[in-house]
Design an enzyme around this catalytic site. Sequence first.
Site, short mmCIF file in Angstrom:
data_model
loop_
_atom_site.label_atom_id
_atom_site.label_comp_id
_atom_site.label_asym_id
_atom_site.label_seq_id
_atom_site.Cartn_x
_atom_site.Cartn_y
_atom_site.Cartn_z
N CYS A 20 -6.59 41.41 -46.43
CA CYS A 20 -5.61 40.58 -45.71
C CYS A 20 -4.52 40.07 -46.65
CB CYS A 20 -6.32 39.39 -45.05
SG CYS A 20 -5.14 38.27 -44.24
N LYS A 47 -17.34 39.29 -37.30
CA LYS A 47 -17.21 37.90 -37.78
C LYS A 47 -18.52 37.13 -37.65
CE LYS A 47 -12.46 37.89 -36.44
NZ LYS A 47 -11.53 37.63 -35.38
N VAL A 61 -8.42 34.44 -41.01
CA VAL A 61 -8.33 34.03 -42.41
C VAL A 61 -6.85 34.08 -42.80
CG1 VAL A 61 -10.62 34.84 -43.01
CG2 VAL A 61 -8.69 36.40 -43.29
N GLU A 73 -3.39 28.73 -42.16
CA GLU A 73 -2.03 29.26 -42.30
C GLU A 73 -1.68 29.44 -43.78
OE1 GLU A 73 0.09 30.71 -40.30
OE2 GLU A 73 -1.13 30.35 -38.54
N SER A 74 -1.47 30.70 -44.15
CA SER A 74 -1.29 31.02 -45.56
C SER A 74 -0.12 30.30 -46.22
CB SER A 74 -1.13 32.53 -45.73
OG SER A 74 0.02 32.99 -45.05
N1 LIG Z 1 -0.03 33.46 -39.81
C1 LIG Z 1 -1.35 33.63 -40.38
C2 LIG Z 1 -1.78 35.07 -40.24
C3 LIG Z 1 -3.22 35.28 -40.67
C4 LIG Z 1 -3.78 36.59 -40.12
O1 LIG Z 1 -3.16 37.24 -39.25
N2 LIG Z 1 -4.94 36.98 -40.60
C5 LIG Z 1 -5.59 38.15 -40.06
C6 LIG Z 1 -6.13 39.07 -41.14
S1 LIG Z 1 -4.83 39.72 -42.17
C7 LIG Z 1 -6.81 37.70 -39.28
O2 LIG Z 1 -7.53 36.83 -39.69
N3 LIG Z 1 -7.03 38.34 -38.11
C8 LIG Z 1 -8.13 38.02 -37.28
C9 LIG Z 1 -8.78 39.25 -36.72
O3 LIG Z 1 -8.55 40.34 -37.23
O4 LIG Z 1 -9.54 39.10 -35.79
C10 LIG Z 1 -1.30 33.22 -41.85
O5 LIG Z 1 -0.25 33.39 -42.47
O6 LIG Z 1 -2.31 32.70 -42.34
#
Ligand SMILES: N[C@@H](CCC(=O)N[C@@H](CS)C(=O)NCC(=O)O)C(=O)O
Length: 226
Positions: A20, A47, A61, A73-74
């Site tokens: 990620c 998960k 994440v 939020e990153s």
């Molecule tokens: N806007 C969020 C995006 C985080 C995101 O999209 N993470 C993805 C993995 S890269 C995730 O956890 N997806 C959940 C899933 O795949 O179910 C951030 O910047 O933290």
Amino acid sequence: MTVTLRVPPKPITLYSYINCPWAARTWIALVQANVEFEYVEIDLRNKPEWFLREINPDGKVPVLKYGDDLIVESAVTTELIADLFPKELYLADPFAKAQSKLMSDRFMELVFPFYRNAVFNSKLEEFSNVFTAIDKFLPYLHTPKPFFGGSDHPTLSEIMIAPFISRLYLLLESEYVSKEIYAKLSSDVKYKVFHDWALAILASPGVANTFDKASNAKGLAYYIKK
Ligand SMILES: N[C@@H](CCC(=O)N[C@@H](CS)C(=O)NCC(=O)O)C(=O)O
């Protein structure tokens, strides 16, 4: 050689996933700041129930645990690490810091979409036009030596885009795009500033110690062939 890690004001845990890029922002910041933290890998395809129940019902994440508190939020979690360790992660000069923020915003607006569209939106053939985006981005990069603002290590704004630089280069070196694109980027004098800076980011401890090429290459193949 034993490296002594900095002890944060409160214990830090990062819930992340190896492929990620958003989570990688905070991971890189923690490594660059040389901080003690716990890394917890979350398998997003399977998960754990405890993660959804206790950590993040949205199932995403990164999540950062700071003491007893959780935050997501990153952009937020990475900035928190920079606020905790400003000497390691911020440029000292406020104007240079503002310029570095503008630079990373422009990277995400201009260059990142070419990567996203190639990998996730089946627009690989448009990727050869990435130079039109890099041309527009170059004025915002100024002259990194080797990092933005003359820093000898990457600072927050560069860390925000570092996971996309590593994935962009993975794509450039892959079988999915023409080798001519990498050849032009690495040999045309016009792109030397960009290429040298990108290589410095890839070699920085934060990226070198967190970017798993093999695992991300598998992820790249999965999305491109989807
Ligand atoms: N806007 C969020 C995006 C985080 C995101 O999209 N993470 C993805 C993995 S890269 C995730 O956890 N997806 C959940 C899933 O795949 O179910 C951030 O910047 O933290």
